[in-house]
Design a protein around this motif. Structure first.
Motif, mmCIF file in Angstrom:
data_model
loop_
_atom_site.group_PDB
_atom_site.id
_atom_site.type_symbol
_atom_site.label_atom_id
_atom_site.label_comp_id
_atom_site.label_asym_id
_atom_site.label_seq_id
_atom_site.Cartn_x
_atom_site.Cartn_y
_atom_site.Cartn_z
ATOM 1 N N ILE A 28 0.849 -1.199 0.000
ATOM 2 C CA ILE A 28 0.000 0.000 0.000
ATOM 3 C C ILE A 28 0.881 1.244 0.000
ATOM 4 N N ILE A 29 0.783 2.018 -1.053
ATOM 5 C CA ILE A 29 1.583 3.249 -1.152
ATOM 6 C C ILE A 29 0.781 4.397 -0.520
ATOM 7 N N ALA A 57 -7.943 1.464 -2.982
ATOM 8 C CA ALA A 57 -7.275 0.278 -2.387
ATOM 9 C C ALA A 57 -7.775 -0.075 -0.994
ATOM 10 N N PRO A 183 -4.613 9.774 -3.552
ATOM 11 C CA PRO A 183 -3.164 9.813 -3.313
ATOM 12 C C PRO A 183 -2.549 11.062 -3.922
ATOM 13 N N GLU A 187 2.635 9.550 -5.163
ATOM 14 C CA GLU A 187 2.114 8.264 -4.682
ATOM 15 C C GLU A 187 1.362 7.537 -5.790
ATOM 16 N N GLU A 188 0.551 8.295 -6.545
ATOM 17 C CA GLU A 188 -0.219 7.678 -7.628
ATOM 18 C C GLU A 188 0.707 7.152 -8.720
ATOM 19 N N GLN A 190 3.676 5.988 -8.236
ATOM 20 C CA GLN A 190 4.241 4.740 -7.696
ATOM 21 C C GLN A 190 3.224 3.598 -7.774
ATOM 22 N N VAL A 191 1.958 3.909 -7.463
ATOM 23 C CA VAL A 191 0.891 2.903 -7.509
ATOM 24 C C VAL A 191 0.757 2.348 -8.925
ATOM 25 N N ASN A 194 3.684 0.140 -9.868
ATOM 26 C CA ASN A 194 3.665 -1.172 -9.207
ATOM 27 C C ASN A 194 2.582 -2.094 -9.750
ATOM 28 N N THR A 195 1.436 -1.502 -10.100
ATOM 29 C CA THR A 195 0.275 -2.346 -10.426
ATOM 30 C C THR A 195 0.138 -2.659 -11.910
#
Length: 320
Positions: A28-29, A57, A183, A187-188, A190-191, A194-195
């Motif tokens: 979880i970011i 999330a 976010p 942060e977004e 990074q999300v 990652n996803t």
């Protein structure tokens, strides 16, 4: 001064909290504040209501918490046709012509009640009764729920069509009402990174059910100074427009204030907040740090407050 063993236990809880936060942070970011309140409510043996738009999330957060804490996890998607028996379980006639109880999804340690305001009051009440009693009754027989038992419910604040808002008395069962925000840009970023790749993050199991029950007991045993107790109770009393501590602005801005459960949760939450921040007893700052998510769903704003565009948080801020 507390016993050496109690001090060591408090240090162990703080370390566990830091390790859990770091482990969940792999998946979880951001959402640090949300995670903090979720973990405080678990260690305080309370329940949590998450309010936020879809896609933030919420479900992933709860699943990850359950994984890291090595707890049995069930997700219930609330829909308008969901029946109480779909949650708590039902009696069925077995091959031996005897009735036997088939447990529903509520028999788990962590329950994610997704979009709890999408289901009729009868079904909401079945879950809320289980939250309060930590047991369910079917065909006159009471079945205890496994410990720890923790409900995390989600609500979407946008669509109100075809929903059944939780009544105030039922909202009061939730220790926290946590608002999730979008976010930040980084942060977004990074999300999305990652996803949208094939990388899968594995999280480690850090605690088990027995240790969580032990920490819940520890939180209850933390001493509280009289002035902190009085501050918490007075803060709640100030929200009651017909009470002796209500200011002129509270009388104008609120129709209804918080009940005694808010005072209990303020103290329990402040104890836990103190320990995870390296203190062995809570002070007034700890009460203030957790006051908004505890009080925001327990006060009812008046027409004046709504007309002036004042949120519940704005009014709580004035009480400090």
């Amino acid at each position: 001064m507390q016993h050496r063993s109690e001090v060591e236990a408090a240090d162990a809880l703080r370390q566990a909290y830091q390790q859990i936060s770091a482990e969940i942070g792999k998946v979880i970011i951001g959402q640090q504040e949300v995670l903090k309140f979720v973990l405080i409510s678990i260690f305080s043996n309370g329940h949590c209501l998450l309010v936020g738009v879809p896609g933030l999330a919420k479900t992933l957060l709860v699943q990850t918490v359950a994984q890291v804490l090595d707890l049995d996890f069930k997700r219930i998607q609330f829909t308008p046709d969901l029946m109480p028996s779909d949650i708590i379980g039902s009696e069925i006639l077995g091959e031996d012509r005897n009735f036997k109880f088939i447990p529903g999804p509520v028999f788990a340690n962590i329950i994610l009640a997704d979009e709890i305001n999408r289901t009729p009051p009868k079904t909401q009440a079945a879950l809320l009764e289980a939250m309060q009693e930590k047991a369910v009754t079917a065909a006159g027989v009471t079945h205890r729920l496994s410990q720890p038992f923790f409900v995390l419910a989600t609500q979407n604040p946008i669509e109100q069509e075809g929903t059944y808002p939780l009544p105030e008395a039922q909202l009061d069962r939730f220790m926290f009402n946590v608002a999730l925000n979008y976010p930040s840009f980084s942060e977004e970023l990074q999300v999305v990174k990652n996803t949208t790749s094939t990388n899968k993050v594995e999280v480690n199991k850090l605690l088990n059910a027995e240790q969580i029950v032990y920490f819940q007991q520890l939180v209850r045993n933390i001493p509280v100074a009289d002035n902190v107790l009085e501050y918490a109770v007075k803060l709640v009393a100030k929200t009651r427009p017909h009470g002796e501590f209500a200011s002129a602005s509270v009388k104008r801005l609120l129709n209804w204030g918080a009940g005694p459960r808010a005072s209990q949760f303020l103290i329990l939450g402040a104890k836990c907040h103190a320990v995870i921040n390296g203190k062995y007893s809570p002070d007034i700052e700890d009460v203030q740090a957790i006051a908004k998510p505890i009080l925001r769903h327990r006060i009812v704003r008046s027409y004046h407050a709504e007309a002036e565009g004042l949120s519940a948080d704005d009014i709580i801020e004035q009480l400090f």
